[in-house]
Design an enzyme around this catalytic site. Structure first.
Site, PDB file in Angstrom:
ATOM      1  N   ARG A  50       0.846  -1.186   0.000  1.00 51.89           N
ATOM      2  CA  ARG A  50       0.000   0.000   0.000  1.00 51.89           C
ATOM      3  C   ARG A  50       0.882   1.237   0.000  1.00 51.89           C
ATOM      4  O   ARG A  50       1.972   1.237   0.574  1.00 51.89           O
ATOM      5  CB  ARG A  50      -0.898   0.027   1.244  1.00 51.89           C
ATOM      6  CG  ARG A  50      -1.751  -1.213   1.440  1.00 51.89           C
ATOM      7  CD  ARG A  50      -2.435  -1.169   2.795  1.00 51.89           C
ATOM      8  NE  ARG A  50      -3.203  -2.383   3.047  1.00 51.89           N
ATOM      9  CZ  ARG A  50      -3.845  -2.624   4.184  1.00 51.89           C
ATOM     10  NH1 ARG A  50      -3.780  -1.732   5.183  1.00 51.89           N
ATOM     11  NH2 ARG A  50      -4.525  -3.743   4.343  1.00 51.89           N
ATOM     12  N   ASP A  52       0.540   5.449   0.976  1.00 54.78           N
ATOM     13  CA  ASP A  52      -0.327   6.391   1.666  1.00 54.78           C
ATOM     14  C   ASP A  52      -0.748   7.530   0.751  1.00 54.78           C
ATOM     15  O   ASP A  52      -0.223   7.685  -0.353  1.00 54.78           O
ATOM     16  CB  ASP A  52       0.394   6.962   2.891  1.00 54.78           C
ATOM     17  CG  ASP A  52       0.710   5.899   3.928  1.00 54.78           C
ATOM     18  OD1 ASP A  52      -0.079   4.948   4.054  1.00 54.78           O
ATOM     19  OD2 ASP A  52       1.743   6.030   4.612  1.00 54.78           O
ATOM     20  N   TYR A 110      12.334   1.852  -2.592  1.00 51.57           N
ATOM     21  CA  TYR A 110      11.685   3.149  -2.404  1.00 51.57           C
ATOM     22  C   TYR A 110      12.722   4.251  -2.571  1.00 51.57           C
ATOM     23  O   TYR A 110      13.869   4.106  -2.160  1.00 51.57           O
ATOM     24  CB  TYR A 110      11.071   3.271  -1.008  1.00 51.57           C
ATOM     25  CG  TYR A 110       9.742   2.590  -0.833  1.00 51.57           C
ATOM     26  CD1 TYR A 110       8.554   3.229  -1.191  1.00 51.57           C
ATOM     27  CD2 TYR A 110       9.655   1.313  -0.293  1.00 51.57           C
ATOM     28  CE1 TYR A 110       7.325   2.623  -1.015  1.00 51.57           C
ATOM     29  CE2 TYR A 110       8.428   0.694  -0.114  1.00 51.57           C
ATOM     30  CZ  TYR A 110       7.271   1.353  -0.477  1.00 51.57           C
ATOM     31  OH  TYR A 110       6.062   0.732  -0.307  1.00 51.57           O
ATOM     32  N   ARG A 197       9.539   6.850   5.534  1.00 50.86           N
ATOM     33  CA  ARG A 197       9.367   8.281   5.820  1.00 50.86           C
ATOM     34  C   ARG A 197       9.920   8.656   7.189  1.00 50.86           C
ATOM     35  O   ARG A 197      10.478   9.742   7.364  1.00 50.86           O
ATOM     36  CB  ARG A 197       7.896   8.657   5.690  1.00 50.86           C
ATOM     37  CG  ARG A 197       7.396   8.622   4.244  1.00 50.86           C
ATOM     38  CD  ARG A 197       5.883   8.693   4.165  1.00 50.86           C
ATOM     39  NE  ARG A 197       5.364   9.911   4.782  1.00 50.86           N
ATOM     40  CZ  ARG A 197       4.058  10.098   5.040  1.00 50.86           C
ATOM     41  NH1 ARG A 197       3.171   9.145   4.746  1.00 50.86           N
ATOM     42  NH2 ARG A 197       3.656  11.223   5.591  1.00 50.86           N
TER      43      ARG A 197
END
Length: 244
Positions: A50, A52, A110, A197
């Site tokens: 997923r 965000d 990422y 993050r």
């Protein structure tokens, strides 16, 4: 029944995230609607993970099952004609029925992008976190090396994360300069909610001299989300690739 694997690119700015949610439009919802328009039947996408609200992807992988026999071009060109400009199917492949976009994945990449300049950039603001202060990139790189390996990342996850285990393996964390952009590339076997993050937020605080490099191994040992850095804004994060 055929199992179809899709590689999807999207700008997540205007979506509540990948997953279908009751509070707004998701990327998954839009792609499923486009697939229904091509197939004439409802399908459920199963994704590699997923993202965000506000997070982007170059290589989100998802699969679905269908009884329809269509050429791969129908799932690419046909579906793309029904998708908005900020979402596109980039790759299509028929795979074995035991393939699962999430459970078959071996790793993910990422990228978080920081825009380092005294003046903001309208072209960069949708895809990076703008910082006006200079960063100690050498200290950040040394600290980033501490994330590599298999650790308890409980200090680097959202308070709403529901994962049963907080142990994750990170393969590499690298900093790459590209003009005024500083990319932080994180590759690993899997990630907790907001993990990248929070890692970036912690590295930025180290780069600003607000916490020592030694905080990374300490946080990995001691855990506790409040002790780690802030959660970096979503727009700087992009899922680059999932490999199998």
């Amino acid at each position: 029944m055929a199992t179809i694997k899709l590689t999807i690119e999207y700008d997540g700015t205007d979506y509540v995230g990948w997953q279908v949610q009751p509070n707004g439009i998701s990327v998954q919802q839009v792609v499923e609607q486009a697939l229904c328009g091509v197939l004439g039947e409802e399908v459920r996408l199963h994704s590699s993970g997923r993202t965000d609200a506000g997070v982007h992807a170059r290589g989100m992988v998802a699969h679905f099952h269908t009884f329809r026999q269509l050429p791969e071009s129908a799932y690419r060109e046909g579906v793309n004609r029904l998708l908005p400009r900020d979402i596109a199917v980039r790759g299509v492949e028929e795979v074995n029925e035991d393939f699962h976009a999430r459970f078959s994945a071996r790793g993910k990449w990422y990228r978080y992008s920081l825009y380092l300049a005294p003046v903001r950039s309208p072209l960069a603001e949708r895809y990076s976190w703008h910082l006006r202060s200079r960063l100690d990139e050498i200290a950040m790189a040394r600290a980033a090396a501490g994330f590599v390996g298999c650790h308890d990342f409980s200090a680097f996850r959202s308070s709403s994360c529901e994962a049963r285990s907080t142990r994750r393996e990170v393969f590499s964390v690298e900093l790459l300069r590209e003009g005024e952009l500083l990319h932080i590339d994180v590759k690993g076997a899997g990630f907790l909610k907001n993990m990248v993050r929070v890692m970036v937020g912690t590295l930025v605080e180290i780069g600003l001299g607000r916490r020592p490099e030694a905080d990374v191994p300490r946080l990995l040992r001691e855990g506790g989300r409040p002790a780690a850095g802030r959660t970096a804004p979503p727009q700087g994060l992009c899922l680059m690739e999932v490999w199998y």
